[in-house]
Design a protein around this motif. Structure first.
Motif, mmCIF file in Angstrom:
data_model
loop_
_atom_site.group_PDB
_atom_site.id
_atom_site.type_symbol
_atom_site.label_atom_id
_atom_site.label_comp_id
_atom_site.label_asym_id
_atom_site.label_seq_id
_atom_site.Cartn_x
_atom_site.Cartn_y
_atom_site.Cartn_z
ATOM 1 N N TRP A 22 0.838 -1.210 0.000
ATOM 2 C CA TRP A 22 0.000 0.000 0.000
ATOM 3 C C TRP A 22 0.869 1.255 0.000
ATOM 4 O O TRP A 22 0.591 2.222 -0.717
ATOM 5 C CB TRP A 22 -0.902 -0.030 1.229
ATOM 6 C CG TRP A 22 -1.856 1.118 1.322
ATOM 7 C CD1 TRP A 22 -3.075 1.231 0.732
ATOM 8 C CD2 TRP A 22 -1.655 2.342 2.041
ATOM 9 N NE1 TRP A 22 -3.654 2.436 1.046
ATOM 10 C CE2 TRP A 22 -2.809 3.143 1.850
ATOM 11 C CE3 TRP A 22 -0.629 2.836 2.842
ATOM 12 C CZ2 TRP A 22 -2.944 4.393 2.418
ATOM 13 C CZ3 TRP A 22 -0.765 4.095 3.406
ATOM 14 C CH2 TRP A 22 -1.917 4.858 3.186
ATOM 15 N N LEU A 23 1.942 1.237 0.781
ATOM 16 C CA LEU A 23 2.845 2.388 0.869
ATOM 17 C C LEU A 23 3.505 2.662 -0.481
ATOM 18 O O LEU A 23 3.563 3.818 -0.936
ATOM 19 C CB LEU A 23 3.916 2.120 1.935
ATOM 20 C CG LEU A 23 4.997 3.188 2.110
ATOM 21 C CD1 LEU A 23 4.386 4.503 2.559
ATOM 22 C CD2 LEU A 23 6.044 2.720 3.123
ATOM 23 N N ILE A 24 3.985 1.604 -1.148
ATOM 24 C CA ILE A 24 4.625 1.766 -2.461
ATOM 25 C C ILE A 24 3.619 2.314 -3.472
ATOM 26 O O ILE A 24 3.928 3.232 -4.238
ATOM 27 C CB ILE A 24 5.209 0.422 -2.943
ATOM 28 C CG1 ILE A 24 6.341 -0.021 -2.020
ATOM 29 C CG2 ILE A 24 5.721 0.536 -4.378
ATOM 30 C CD1 ILE A 24 6.782 -1.454 -2.237
ATOM 31 N N GLU A 25 2.412 1.765 -3.493
ATOM 32 C CA GLU A 25 1.375 2.244 -4.414
ATOM 33 C C GLU A 25 1.080 3.721 -4.191
ATOM 34 O O GLU A 25 0.976 4.500 -5.146
ATOM 35 C CB GLU A 25 0.097 1.421 -4.241
ATOM 36 C CG GLU A 25 0.180 0.007 -4.796
ATOM 37 C CD GLU A 25 -1.101 -0.774 -4.563
ATOM 38 O OE1 GLU A 25 -2.025 -0.233 -3.934
ATOM 39 O OE2 GLU A 25 -1.168 -1.940 -5.006
ATOM 40 N N MET A 26 0.931 4.115 -2.926
ATOM 41 C CA MET A 26 0.597 5.505 -2.596
ATOM 42 C C MET A 26 1.693 6.473 -3.051
ATOM 43 O O MET A 26 1.406 7.523 -3.635
ATOM 44 C CB MET A 26 0.381 5.641 -1.087
ATOM 45 C CG MET A 26 -0.895 5.005 -0.570
ATOM 46 S SD MET A 26 -2.386 5.840 -1.181
ATOM 47 C CE MET A 26 -2.240 7.409 -0.330
ATOM 48 N N GLN A 27 2.948 6.110 -2.807
ATOM 49 C CA GLN A 27 4.051 7.017 -3.113
ATOM 50 C C GLN A 27 4.326 7.094 -4.611
ATOM 51 O O GLN A 27 4.495 8.183 -5.161
ATOM 52 C CB GLN A 27 5.318 6.570 -2.359
ATOM 53 C CG GLN A 27 5.207 6.645 -0.845
ATOM 54 C CD GLN A 27 4.879 8.053 -0.347
ATOM 55 O OE1 GLN A 27 5.543 9.015 -0.701
ATOM 56 N NE2 GLN A 27 3.836 8.172 0.458
ATOM 57 N N VAL A 28 4.359 5.951 -5.283
ATOM 58 C CA VAL A 28 4.680 5.945 -6.712
ATOM 59 C C VAL A 28 3.559 6.581 -7.533
ATOM 60 O O VAL A 28 3.812 7.276 -8.516
ATOM 61 C CB VAL A 28 4.961 4.503 -7.198
ATOM 62 C CG1 VAL A 28 5.146 4.459 -8.719
ATOM 63 C CG2 VAL A 28 6.192 3.939 -6.505
ATOM 64 N N SER A 29 2.317 6.376 -7.126
ATOM 65 C CA SER A 29 1.183 6.937 -7.878
ATOM 66 C C SER A 29 1.182 8.466 -7.866
ATOM 67 O O SER A 29 0.516 9.092 -8.690
ATOM 68 C CB SER A 29 -0.145 6.401 -7.326
ATOM 69 O OG SER A 29 -0.305 6.779 -5.966
ATOM 70 N N LYS A 30 1.933 9.080 -6.951
ATOM 71 C CA LYS A 30 2.012 10.542 -6.902
ATOM 72 C C LYS A 30 2.889 11.114 -8.013
ATOM 73 O O LYS A 30 2.823 12.307 -8.312
ATOM 74 C CB LYS A 30 2.558 10.996 -5.544
ATOM 75 C CG LYS A 30 1.629 10.704 -4.367
ATOM 76 C CD LYS A 30 2.258 11.101 -3.048
ATOM 77 C CE LYS A 30 1.363 10.754 -1.860
ATOM 78 N NZ LYS A 30 2.017 11.081 -0.563
#
Length: 799
Positions: free
Chosen positions: A107-115
């Motif tokens: 979830w953390l990787i998805e949140m950061q990369v999607s930015k």
């Protein structure tokens, strides 16, 4: 004698002694830049770049530090062709992500990369530790994506089967090393603690007791530093990204327990609990290791599929055979496939015949006979014949590569329940920290000596790891099981939608029947119905075959044996779901369904599947035979047993449909339907039912798009398979039954996982707050909770 740089081909200057080990050989480099780029290629397991390149690489620039960064080389287009491809205008690839310990990491990787600007989509699967990324090349580079992943504490690199296997082995060794060191030192600390607790050192001088405390401190340091390092690292990067991961409360618990005991040792006041900290960390590591082993088992299938792809191929150019990288094959290349070799690319056989083992796609071990013009797929195994074939797609677009990518997408899909649980998990960690703080304040005022350990138990026992593992482990295991059964899920919603299906619509030809037609009888009329009937039959069959050669309908295949290439066709027009018209030898003919070609008053050919018209005159009727699929009746009985309504939507004549209905006893049969009629029938059913459509033909693609869930037979046309949500690679209708059963089991297991995860936390939180759970019990409970969820999901892998 001058030496050339292995990377760029330029001469190595005198006095320069730089090397890079490539494929166990030390290769000379001319500068630090070339050495750095070459080492990056080696580190990412892309050394095939050197093996099959057609020209030296560009020189690595020493003066530009950015080009020396580890990820920069992966922006090279020639390297990206090895692992990336275009999809809907975006570049897409699968990455292996190192360092993922739970769904909160994903979830953390998805949140950061999607930015990042230019990111269209990123899905991270915590179970397989892989991410599917789509990005716009003009806005963001792959190296920037990888650098951001590195920045938040994880490590991403292009997914390759061999790489994934090496990473898993390295992670397993790392786990065992940490477990070994932590376990051995924990036992020493425990021996000292037991001696102190049970009075073995009662007669010992006070300074010797202090000495034993110091010994315990030094023995515990490697456990809480090296052993617990993964927890600290994950927690640090989560907090740095302003998020709360599962490892935050665990890290706080370990740190506070160790610091409190260290202070007691220095001040020689109060009790020390180094044995609790040691055992706590050791048990956590055991839980994480068992969870890692279970997740690795579930993630093996797609990695094993990629191993089926051969590295090399034999390409024929101007009659000369030469070996090239299979990744460099292009459309229309001519390749030679020798007996026993693996097919290097999706191809069409030009010459030769052989038996092909397609078990890796369909799950069926029985080899299939393949001959000229038949399609063969990358990763399948050639039998005893030499084949010359023409490549249809490059490896990134091969059916096997699509299977792997689609499986990854299906596994990383999050149902509504999973998305809700991810949000709950984030707030739940905050709730744990809040409850732990309140608990500490309360117990400090009432019983200070117990306050610390009760707070510690609260922090650990309620860690919601099981909550975040509930869905991804189940979806991964379900997709893996279906792949083994020869069922390819293309759309992520399938496992979520299938349990809700209460109506199934079937196409007739090629779906309920085998679709392998033979001409059983021909009746001729007019100029062809003379005394020389055999010659008249041959003529009408040749005319019909000339027209049917322009159709992909299963009926058209029945005429292939009668094709006469001396017959010339022009002005051919195909009417989907109806028939074909055109000029054959300058005479206008039409062939197709009787309902399309004959007037309502003319019932002379009502029972014929196909009629041939010359102008307005009927010249031939064709009666074709198509056998029922072996497993069709069993599937219909299964669906009726589960109160699922069955309907047949067919473009064939009513008499043929009624004959099939007598065998299958479907709830409803509709005949003589056009593609639009089928769409209307499905939409009508959707008012009261959740509908699945099973078909195989060109005219089924519109109705498949209209259904809630669409399933295509592997023997069907490409357009039908491209538009379907599911493809039955084994070409067996029993796959629908398997899909339904696995979907229901998946939904049931996900609910069980959530019930356990929520129920466990609801029970243990009050017990921990009231001081009824010791820290070691908290660790065992938390680890057991996660392992139980993963083990429950693994049941899906069993037949």
């Amino acid at each position: 004698m001058s030496i050339d740089c292995f990377h760029c081909g330029e001469p190595v200057p005198n006095g320069i002694d730089l090397i890079t080990n490539i494929r166990s050989i030390n290769q000379p480099m001319c500068c630090i830049g070339c050495q750095a780029v070459a080492q990056t290629i080696v580190d990412n397991n892309l050394t095939d770049y050197y093996r099959f390149r057609s020209a030296p690489a560009q020189k690595g620039e020493v003066l530009v530090p950015e080009q020396l960064q580890r990820n920069e080389i992966l922006d090279d287009e020639s390297l990206q062709n090895e692992f990336a491809y275009y999809h809907d205008g975006f570049k897409e690839t699968i990455l292996t992500i190192e360092g993922i310990s739970c769904s909160a990491c994903a979830w953390l990787i998805e949140m950061q990369v999607s930015k990042l600007d230019g990111i269209n989509k990123i899905n991270v699967n915590a179970t397989t530790q892989r991410a599917t990324v789509q990005w716009q090349e003009s806005q963001v580079k792959l190296s920037e994506i990888l650098s951001l992943i590195d920045k938040i504490g994880y490590h991403g690199l292009p997914f390759k089967a061999s790489t994934a296997e090496k990473i898993n082995k390295r992670q397993a060794k790392d786990f065992i090393r940490r477990l070994g060191i932590s376990g051995i030192l924990m036992m020493q600390v425990m021996m000292i603690a037991f001696g102190l607790y049970f009075g073995a050192f009662a007669d010992m001088a006070e300074h010797n007791v202090v000495y034993l405390r110091w010994a315990s401190l030094f023995l515990t340091i490697p456990i809480v530093t090296y052993g617990a390092y993964p927890f600290y690292k994950s927690a640090f990067f989560a907090l740095k990204a302003r998020q709360l991961s599962m490892d935050v409360p665990v890290s706080i618990a370990i740190s506070l327990a160790f610091l409190a005991s260290t202070w007691a040792t220095f001040s020689q006041k109060g009790e020390v609990y180094f044995e609790s900290v040691s055992m706590f960390t050791f048990l956590l590591l055991i839980g994480k290791f068992l969870e890692f082993r279970a997740r690795s088992r579930a993630a093996d299938v797609s990695a094993n599929l990629l191993k089926l792809m051969p590295m090399t191929a034999t390409k024929i150019e101007q009659g000369i055979e030469r070996f090239i990288s299979a990744a460099h094959l292009k459309t229309d290349d001519i390749i030679l496939i020798k007996p026993g070799e693996t097919v290097p690319a999706d191809s069409e056989i030009v010459t030769g015949s052989s038996q092909i083992n397609e078990a890796m796609l369909s799950g069926e071990q029985l080899p299939l006979n393949k001959t000229t013009l038949d399609n063969i797929y990358a990763g399948t195994i050639n039998g005893d014949g030499n084949l010359t074939a023409k490549v249809k797609h490059n490896n990134q677009e091969s059916f096997l590569s699509q299977l792997i990518r689609l499986s990854e997408n299906a596994q990383s899909h999050k149902p509504k329940l999973a998305k809700l649980s991810d949000k709950i998990a984030q707030y739940f960690v905050a709730l744990i920290l809040f409850v732990a703080t309140v608990t500490a304040i309360y117990w400090v005022q009432h019983e200070p000596t117990e306050a610390f350990w009760i707070t510690l138990s609260v922090l650990v026992v309620t860690c919601p790891c099981a909550l975040s593992l509930a869905t991804p482990t189940a979806l991964t295991c379900a997709t893996t099981r279906l792949n083994r059964e020869g069922i390819l899920i293309k759309s992520a919603h399938v496992l979520e939608t299938m349990p809700e299906i209460d109506a199934v619509a079937f196409d007739k030809t090629g779906t309920l029947t085998t679709g392998e037609f033979t001409i059983a009888e021909v009746k001729t009329y007019g100029v062809f119905a003379k005394e020389n009937a055999p010659e008249g039959q041959q003529q009408v069959l040749a005319i019909a075959a000339a027209l049917e050669a322009h159709s992909a309908h299963p009926l058209a295949k029945a005429f292939t044996p009668f094709r006469d290439f001396s017959q010339t066709t022009t002005q051919v027009v195909v009417a989907p779901g109806a028939g074909i018209s055109g000029e054959v030898n300058n005479q206008h003919y039409r062939i197709g369904k009787s309902s399309w070609l004959l007037s309502n008053n003319d019932n002379i050919a009502d029972s014929a599947q196909c009629v041939l018209m010359q102008g307005e005159d009927l010249v031939a009727e064709f009666y074709l035979h198509d056998s029922l699929r072996d497993d069709a009746k069993a599937l219909i009985e299964f669906l009726h047993l589960h109160d699922i309504k069955t309907t047949m939507l067919s473009g064939d004549h009513l008499q043929g449909c009624n004959k099939l209905q007598a065998s299958l006893e479907l709830n409803n049969v509709q005949a003589n339907l056009s593609a639009q009629d089928k769409v209307n029938a499905i939409k009508l059913q959707q008012n009261t039912h959740t509908v699945a459509m099973i078909g195989d033909g060109v005219n089924d693609s519109p109705v498949m798009g209209a259904a809630h869930l669409s399933i295509a037979m592997s023997s069907g046309t490409d357009i039908a398979k491209n538009g379907a949500d599911v493809i039955l690679l084994n070409n067996k209708l029993k796959g629908v039954q398997t899909l339904r059963q696995v979907s229901l089991s998946t939904a049931r297991i996900i609910k069980q996982n959530y019930l356990w995860a929520f129920g466990y936390n609801a029970i243990v939180l009050p017990l921990a707050v009231t001081g009824h759970i010791a820290p070691y019990m908290a660790v065992i409970g938390m680890s057991a909770s996660s392992i139980l969820v993963v083990s429950n999901s693994l049941r899906l892998l069993k037949k």
